[in-house]
Design an enzyme around this catalytic site. Structure first.
Site, mmCIF file in Angstrom:
data_model
loop_
_atom_site.group_PDB
_atom_site.id
_atom_site.type_symbol
_atom_site.label_atom_id
_atom_site.label_comp_id
_atom_site.label_asym_id
_atom_site.label_seq_id
_atom_site.Cartn_x
_atom_site.Cartn_y
_atom_site.Cartn_z
ATOM 1 N N LYS A 42 45.901 43.827 36.424
ATOM 2 C CA LYS A 42 46.302 43.350 35.103
ATOM 3 C C LYS A 42 45.216 42.514 34.437
ATOM 4 O O LYS A 42 45.191 42.345 33.241
ATOM 5 C CB LYS A 42 47.550 42.460 35.218
ATOM 6 C CG LYS A 42 48.739 43.078 35.875
ATOM 7 C CD LYS A 42 49.827 41.993 36.071
ATOM 8 C CE LYS A 42 50.897 42.498 36.972
ATOM 9 N NZ LYS A 42 51.801 41.376 37.396
ATOM 10 N N GLY A 43 44.339 41.954 35.264
ATOM 11 C CA GLY A 43 43.440 40.905 34.781
ATOM 12 C C GLY A 43 42.575 41.270 33.587
ATOM 13 O O GLY A 43 42.182 40.403 32.812
ATOM 14 N N GLU A 98 36.771 45.775 34.026
ATOM 15 C CA GLU A 98 37.381 44.767 34.913
ATOM 16 C C GLU A 98 37.190 43.369 34.330
ATOM 17 O O GLU A 98 36.260 43.139 33.559
ATOM 18 C CB GLU A 98 36.686 44.796 36.277
ATOM 19 C CG GLU A 98 37.423 45.552 37.347
ATOM 20 C CD GLU A 98 38.691 44.867 37.828
ATOM 21 O OE1 GLU A 98 39.229 43.975 37.158
ATOM 22 O OE2 GLU A 98 39.168 45.264 38.911
ATOM 23 N N ASP A 99 38.031 42.458 34.756
ATOM 24 C CA ASP A 99 37.805 41.051 34.393
ATOM 25 C C ASP A 99 36.800 40.410 35.344
ATOM 26 O O ASP A 99 35.971 39.611 34.930
ATOM 27 C CB ASP A 99 39.121 40.260 34.364
ATOM 28 C CG ASP A 99 39.905 40.390 35.662
ATOM 29 O OD1 ASP A 99 39.883 41.471 36.275
ATOM 30 O OD2 ASP A 99 40.555 39.415 36.068
ATOM 31 N N ASP A 102 34.595 40.637 42.630
ATOM 32 C CA ASP A 102 34.519 39.599 43.649
ATOM 33 C C ASP A 102 33.911 40.236 44.913
ATOM 34 O O ASP A 102 32.697 40.370 45.013
ATOM 35 C CB ASP A 102 35.956 39.087 43.857
ATOM 36 C CG ASP A 102 36.036 37.797 44.649
ATOM 37 O OD1 ASP A 102 35.108 37.512 45.396
ATOM 38 O OD2 ASP A 102 37.042 37.077 44.539
ATOM 39 N N LYS A 130 30.974 37.707 40.581
ATOM 40 C CA LYS A 130 30.722 36.666 41.592
ATOM 41 C C LYS A 130 29.890 37.303 42.695
ATOM 42 O O LYS A 130 30.423 37.680 43.749
ATOM 43 C CB LYS A 130 32.045 36.208 42.206
ATOM 44 C CG LYS A 130 32.790 35.136 41.449
ATOM 45 C CD LYS A 130 33.979 34.691 42.311
ATOM 46 C CE LYS A 130 34.867 33.705 41.588
ATOM 47 N NZ LYS A 130 36.072 33.379 42.378
ATOM 48 N N PHE A 151 37.306 28.868 41.289
ATOM 49 C CA PHE A 151 38.623 29.438 41.024
ATOM 50 C C PHE A 151 38.880 29.333 39.530
ATOM 51 O O PHE A 151 39.196 28.268 39.018
ATOM 52 C CB PHE A 151 39.709 28.701 41.810
ATOM 53 C CG PHE A 151 40.905 29.586 42.052
ATOM 54 C CD1 PHE A 151 41.515 30.264 41.004
ATOM 55 C CD2 PHE A 151 41.398 29.773 43.328
ATOM 56 C CE1 PHE A 151 42.592 31.102 41.212
ATOM 57 C CE2 PHE A 151 42.491 30.612 43.565
ATOM 58 C CZ PHE A 151 43.080 31.276 42.502
ATOM 59 N N ASP A 158 44.503 35.154 36.510
ATOM 60 C CA ASP A 158 45.674 34.379 36.924
ATOM 61 C C ASP A 158 45.462 33.595 38.213
ATOM 62 O O ASP A 158 44.529 33.848 38.977
ATOM 63 C CB ASP A 158 46.860 35.321 37.162
ATOM 64 C CG ASP A 158 46.707 36.116 38.470
ATOM 65 O OD1 ASP A 158 45.627 36.689 38.699
ATOM 66 O OD2 ASP A 158 47.661 36.146 39.274
ATOM 67 N N ARG A 164 47.358 33.349 32.725
ATOM 68 C CA ARG A 164 46.660 34.459 32.067
ATOM 69 C C ARG A 164 46.577 34.230 30.559
ATOM 70 O O ARG A 164 45.684 34.730 29.888
ATOM 71 C CB ARG A 164 47.387 35.786 32.318
ATOM 72 C CG ARG A 164 47.382 36.264 33.757
ATOM 73 C CD ARG A 164 47.870 37.713 33.803
ATOM 74 N NE ARG A 164 48.351 38.119 35.117
ATOM 75 C CZ ARG A 164 47.585 38.635 36.087
ATOM 76 N NH1 ARG A 164 46.302 38.782 35.890
ATOM 77 N NH2 ARG A 164 48.109 38.995 37.241
HETATM 78 C C1 PRP Z 1 41.354 40.833 40.663
HETATM 79 C C2 PRP Z 1 40.448 41.416 39.609
HETATM 80 C C3 PRP Z 1 39.901 42.641 40.288
HETATM 81 C C4 PRP Z 1 39.856 42.233 41.740
HETATM 82 C C5 PRP Z 1 38.460 41.857 42.107
HETATM 83 O O1 PRP Z 1 42.577 41.481 40.613
HETATM 84 O O2 PRP Z 1 41.156 41.762 38.433
HETATM 85 O O3 PRP Z 1 40.726 43.771 40.115
HETATM 86 O O4 PRP Z 1 40.708 41.106 41.907
HETATM 87 O O5 PRP Z 1 38.384 41.493 43.450
HETATM 88 P P1 PRP Z 1 37.567 42.327 44.525
HETATM 89 O O6 PRP Z 1 36.203 42.612 43.924
HETATM 90 O O7 PRP Z 1 37.505 41.375 45.682
HETATM 91 O O8 PRP Z 1 38.317 43.575 44.842
HETATM 92 P P2 PRP Z 1 43.886 40.919 41.322
HETATM 93 O O9 PRP Z 1 44.042 41.594 42.653
HETATM 94 O O10 PRP Z 1 43.854 39.421 41.315
HETATM 95 O O11 PRP Z 1 45.036 41.465 40.389
HETATM 96 P P3 PRP Z 1 45.286 41.235 38.820
HETATM 97 O O12 PRP Z 1 44.142 41.910 38.086
HETATM 98 O O13 PRP Z 1 46.584 41.901 38.578
HETATM 99 O O14 PRP Z 1 45.302 39.749 38.566
#
Ligand code: PRP
Length: 179
Positions: A42-43, A98-99, A102, A130, A151, A158, A164
């Site tokens: 969702k991000g 993507e937002d 990580d 990151k 964070f 979120d 959000r």
């Molecule tokens: C977050 C973000 C990416 C993912 C990145 O999503 O939106 O999709 O984590 O992390 P990674 O590179 O370690 O895979 P999250 O799982 O928090 O879900 P959301 O987008 O619904 O908040």
């Protein structure tokens, strides 16, 4: 809600400038082509909405969502696709939005999955990166800003599904996520 924020990392104005720079680069790269823009839920939804309306080439829009299978996933990188594409991307140029990147697990899994559908190309645009957290090597063509391992919440990002709706990106107070 704002009491949970230690400091503002990116103001609304800074986010708008970053999004504008990304849109300029994407518009130049895809001039004369049609792109399927795929938001990873969702991000990404607020960033995507702002980026999308700045794109000048013909665009289709679609969404995907993926979730991990608990702790096992961190080691295997295997994800569960909870929302699949509806668009047919065979032979098309795809831009994944993507937002934040990580560990890289989400995008590397989704990109591999999309490549099985026979697209012409798949590129990635992320608002934040990151790099210090990366576990999976992945090429990210368009990065809004590299950030430390902080964070952050707001502008779609979120903590436990909250924050959000903050219009800026802020650093969450440690006592919020440590409690
Ligand atoms: C977050 C973000 C990416 C993912 C990145 O999503 O939106 O999709 O984590 O992390 P990674 O590179 O370690 O895979 P999250 O799982 O928090 O879900 P959301 O987008 O619904 O908040």
């Amino acid at each position: 809600m704002e009491q949970a924020i230690e400091s503002v990392l990116f103001s609304e104005e800074q986010l708008s400038q970053i999004t504008g720079r990304l849109a300029e680069a994407i518009n130049a790269a895809y001039a004369g082509r049609t792109v399927v823009v795929v938001g990873v839920l969702k991000g990404s939804f607020i960033f995507l909405a702002d980026l999308f309306r700045r794109l000048t080439m013909p665009c289709e829009l679609d969404f995907m969502a993926a979730s991990s299978y608990g702790n096992q996933t961190t080691s295997t990188g295997f994800l569960n696709i909870t929302k699949d594409l509806t668009a047919d991307i065979a032979g098309k140029d795809v831009l994944l939005v993507e937002d934040i990147v990580d560990t890289g697990n989400t995008l590397s899994y989704i990109k591999e999955y999309l490549l099985t559908k026979g697209p012409e190309s798949v590129r990635i645009c992320t608002l934040f990166d990151k790099p210090s957290r990366r576990k999976k090597s992945i090429t990210v063509e368009y990065v809004g800003a590299e950030i430390e391992d902080l964070f952050i919440v707001g502008y779609g990002l979120d903590f436990a599904e909250h924050y959000r709706n903050l219009p800026y990106v802020g650093i969450l107070k440690p006592e919020i996520y440590q409690s």
